[in-house]
Design an enzyme around this catalytic site. Structure first.
Site, PDB file in Angstrom:
ATOM      1  N   TYR A 161       0.830  -1.211   0.000  1.00 54.55           N
ATOM      2  CA  TYR A 161       0.000   0.000   0.000  1.00 54.55           C
ATOM      3  C   TYR A 161       0.863   1.257   0.000  1.00 54.55           C
ATOM      4  CZ  TYR A 161      -4.123  -2.822   1.317  1.00 54.55           C
ATOM      5  OH  TYR A 161      -5.148  -3.729   1.364  1.00 54.55           O
ATOM      6  N   GLY A 202     -24.206   5.254  -3.144  1.00 50.54           N
ATOM      7  CA  GLY A 202     -25.064   5.929  -4.113  1.00 50.54           C
ATOM      8  C   GLY A 202     -24.409   7.096  -4.812  1.00 50.54           C
ATOM      9  N   LYS A 203     -23.144   7.381  -4.484  1.00 54.92           N
ATOM     10  CA  LYS A 203     -22.511   8.591  -5.018  1.00 54.92           C
ATOM     11  C   LYS A 203     -22.192   8.516  -6.503  1.00 54.92           C
ATOM     12  CE  LYS A 203     -17.805   7.317  -3.511  1.00 54.92           C
ATOM     13  NZ  LYS A 203     -16.698   7.698  -2.608  1.00 54.92           N
TER      14      LYS A 203
END
Length: 347
Positions: free
Chosen positions: A53, A245-246
């Site tokens: 990462y 939902g964006k």
């Protein structure tokens, strides 16, 4: 914050786990530290990272930066005893780490030493293998994954060698527990059998993708989890943000993952958006925040150890923290099951 057992290790972890894979690309050092501080204040003491990462993108220049950010938090006065820390050994083919070498008894000591150095700690609570050498059905590879070319004897021998190396690390005090990631039921069972036969740390957990939209774990892996005390650490419980939902109606919020990853790792499909609509309808019907509903649902699953979530803003972090106090009614759970039956496997 509810606490749950990490396999048979005797370690307890928070039911929500703070993911860190954006620290160093989408998030600064200070933002990562602020997230840790806020999560700990809310009772979330489990933090998950990996030597490869940050992501979005993965690059040779950034590999290890997220572990370094966590290490700087410790160096600046963060109490190591307050955190249950998990990291991961990169799997075969990760060219930016050890030239893509397989995970083996030979790679484990150097990988652990590298993580300890970057994390500025002398031990790792949960040390995980990021994905199997033999490949994985995860990340949409389930549609094409073919195990027919595997050599089971060689796989088992590698497992025995790795467990020997891991046990030496346990004896040195550098790791406390061992976990898998992106693993199958056969693979997990083989690791359990290898530990019983050859010794070495028993698998405590499996970190696989799991959400309302990705329920591969519900069958064979769920049964294994329950019967063998190997809990799921679910990643991407919000389906890379889809379940918020964006992204509906073609929206691409500034700074979102969709601006960096055009297909959301294969999750952006027509059926995915139809599926999100169904889950958003359930949230509206019951007056729930869709993100909190999705996280709370994950926490209801009987095989769940901890739900890993990530945040790029403090607002997102606050929403996730709120999911810990949300109890979903039987009516909500029934509606979610109905939506799942109507929209299975949307990607």
């Amino acid at each position: 914050m509810e606490r749950r057992k990490l396999g048979r290790t005797g370690i307890d972890v928070s039911a929500l786990c703070l993911g860190s894979m954006t620290w160093g690309t989408q998030n600064t050092v200070d933002e990562g530290h602020a997230q840790i501080d806020r999560a700990l204040a809310a009772g979330i003491d489990f933090v998950d990272t990996a030597e490869m990462y940050p992501v979005n993108p993965i690059s040779a220049e950034t590999v290890g930066r997220t572990e370094e950010i966590i290490g700087l938090w410790f160096a600046s006065g963060g109490a190591r005893k307050d955190m249950i820390l998990a990291t991961k050994h990169s799997g075969s083919g990760m060219r930016h780490v050890r030239d893509g070498a397989d995970i083996s008894g030979a790679t484990i000591p150097q990988a652990i030493e590298g993580s300890l150095r970057r994390l500025q700690t002398d031990y790792i609570d949960l040390y995980q293998f990021h994905w199997p050498n033999r490949g994985s059905y995860m990340f949409r590879q389930n549609w094409t994954y073919d195990p027919s070319g595997q050599d089971p004897a060689a796989v088992r021998q590698n497992m025995a060698d790795c467990l020997g190396a891991l046990q030496r690390e346990v004896d040195r005090g550098t790791i406390r527990a061992f976990g898998l990631s992106n693993e199958s039921a056969w693979g997990t069972a083989a690791w359990l059998a290898a530990a019983e036969q050859a010794g070495g740390p028993r698998v405590a957990s499996v970190q696989n993708e799991y959400s309302l939209m990705c329920r591969l774990y519900d069958t064979d892996m769920a049964e294994l989890s329950m019967n063998e005390d190997v809990g799921l650490l679910s990643f991407s419980p919000l389906a890379t943000g889809l379940l918020t939902g964006k992204y509906q109606d073609g929206a691409v919020p500034a700074g979102s993952r969709l601006t960096l990853n055009a297909d959301l790792g294969g999750r952006k499909t027509e059926r995915a958006f139809e599926t999100v609509d169904a889950y958003l309808a359930v949230a509206r019907k019951h007056g729930l925040d869709p993100s909190q509903m999705a996280l709370a649902w994950c926490m209801t699953r009987p095989f769940m150890c901890s739900v890993i979530f990530g945040a790029t803003t403090m607002e997102q972090l606050e929403v996730a923290i709120g999911a810990a106090d949300l109890q979903l009614s039987d009516e909500v759970l029934a509606d979610l099951n109905t939506a799942h039956r109507a929209h299975p496997m949307p990607y």
